[in-house]
Design a protein around this motif. Sequence first.
Motif: not given
Lengths: 258, 322
Positions: A131, A140-142
Amino acid sequence: MSLFKIYVCVKHVPDSAATITVLGSDRIDANVTFLINPYDEHALTEAARIRQQHAPAEVVAVCLGPSAAENTLRSAMAMGADRSILVVTPQDHDSIFTARALKSAIAQDGEPGIILTGKEAIDTEGMQTLFRLAANFGLPAATNVVKLQLQDAAALVECEKESGAVDVIRMGLPCVVGAGKGLNTPRYPTFPEIVKSRKKEVKKIDVAALGIARPASRVEIIELKPAVENRAPRALTGSAAEIARQIAAILKEEARVI
Amino acid sequence: MEKVALLIEFKAGRVKKANFGMATLVRRSGKAMCAFVVNDSAAEAQAALEPYGVQQVVAIRSGGPGAAWDPARWARAIAAAMDRFGITQLVGLTTPQGRDLLPRIAAQLDAPLIMDCLEVDLDRQMVKTSRYSGKTVATIRLSGRHFIYGLRGNAVEAQKAPVAAERLSFDDTPGGDGGFEVLETRSDGGEALNLAEADVIISGGRGMKSGENFRLLFDCARLINGAAVGASRVAVDLGWVPYRMQVGQTGVKVNPKVYIACGISGSVQHFAGMKSSGMIIALNTDPNAAILAHCDYYAVADLFDVLPELKRQLTASMSSAE
Ligand SMILES: Cc1cc2nc3c(=O)[nH]c(=O)nc-3n(C[C@H](O)[C@H](O)[C@H](O)COP(=O)(O)OP(=O)(O)OC[C@H]3O[C@@H](n4cnc5c(N)ncnc54)[C@H](O)[C@@H]3O)c2cc1C
Ligand SMILES: Nc1ncnc2c1ncn2[C@@H]1O[C@H](COP(=O)(O)O)[C@@H](O)[C@H]1O
């Protein structure tokens, strides 16, 4: 068509089966087997899969670690990375600094099409580097991704949550994907792949050369102690019924959970 | 006075029990407490948290009425609420939701974060947590302008200290989605209780011999309030039970009051996930199994003989309690 660059962050961690000895009061004896962080193996395996679908593409493994981490990067290349970058540092760093160093090393190398990491490192269990890396890039990140599908300009991912629930998320490319265990089954290298990996490039950069200022935010280990175990095992004996009766009594009277 | 915010987690409209231990931790520090509730019922939170000393509940509305879960947007809203209410310390849970929110907030604020804390000292910004697969305990100091902590479920025992709480609200400002969009959240129904929050865990390993035999464990767990069923990696890899039941280094890390290991040898990787359990009870046919040297009670016995008897005992003690 320009080359689609897949960066995979790979951490050099002590083997989970290794005996950990604390030296002094704040570090471990590093004289144990180190290998690729298990979740990063899932990230590498996925990167190799994406490369096939998105030709022309290359997979670059990136690590911030001691010079001995070169071995870990060789394993990463045997598992599919085309080349690798080792940011050499004599000491351990927190994830705030690590994410800055990884960002800088990747940005210096090229423009990422996608960045893959593990969801967490098994040594420090930080659960956050991906992150921070994403925030440093403004991407963006997941995390805990168990399914990844690339579309034209987006990644469609499924992230596992509790009780078997998943979030289905679309992220614009480039993005940062934190691999979970369910993503794939790591493909371990064959002997010819191991031989070939010895000839691949490991570009070494001294951490000082990245010129990263000491962040105002940080975490420091003040003390590291072996986890003490003060259990004195007691045997429960007798017939199955007697053992069960003793367990029920322990649950009720000692543990007070029933 | 300095205020510490709690990030409250709900499940199916109710405040999760693990929040009460978190409130107790902050109350003991003597600092004022405010509970952040995102897109869930502030009234339910108030009713549930007042008994644990929470003086303020902030209803954060993110994404407009009826907006669904969106970790990226929620994290931005929580960071904005911290700014609005002058919060420098935020405590949440190390649950799947906490793992998705707390690092996002920390990344946004460039703030130090330690997940899976066993102890938190809010005066000195020091925590204790395990490192190297539970083989060491680290004392860590955080420095920065904000401090974020993810508490391990069950790390602090909840204790009541009733107060009356006021309710405030905060609306996030609409913005772009930053290239991140939750299309849907799918659930397979799943089991009722999350392992990380269970008071009692009964786990099975290779010794269970099949997935069907896990029924023996579920039968016992049903008879204990707050009990859940876990598994070793072997049981998961053999396809007997789903991965979410895996306890250990590469599975869930748990901290129940009692951990009952059935047909599990006690590998270091399994221990990494359950060694902080209050009490460990092991059932194993092999007197040399590693777990027998690292538990509180053990029986060298066949689980297929003991578990049906245990079910009988638990049924009996349940009916005598009613
Ligand atoms: C990187 C890495 C990560 C890992 N992560 C994890 C993890 O997260 N979690 C995890 O659990 N493992 C993990 N492992 C695997 C771990 O090393 C062990 O292989 C695993 O924990 C063993 O599972 P087990 O105890 O069920 O099986 P075994 O070791 O085969 O033990 C089975 C036990 O059952 C007993 N038994 C058999 N029949 C009966 C009976 N009828 N009644 C009573 N007892 C019986 C046997 O005596 C034996 O002790 C990991 C390994 C690696 C390398
Ligand atoms: N020193 C490092 N070098 C390369 N990658 C790292 C490093 N530290 C963390 N990572 C990556 O970030 C992920 C999460 O790590 P953590 O936040 O420390 O749990 C790991 O699985 C790696 O992919």
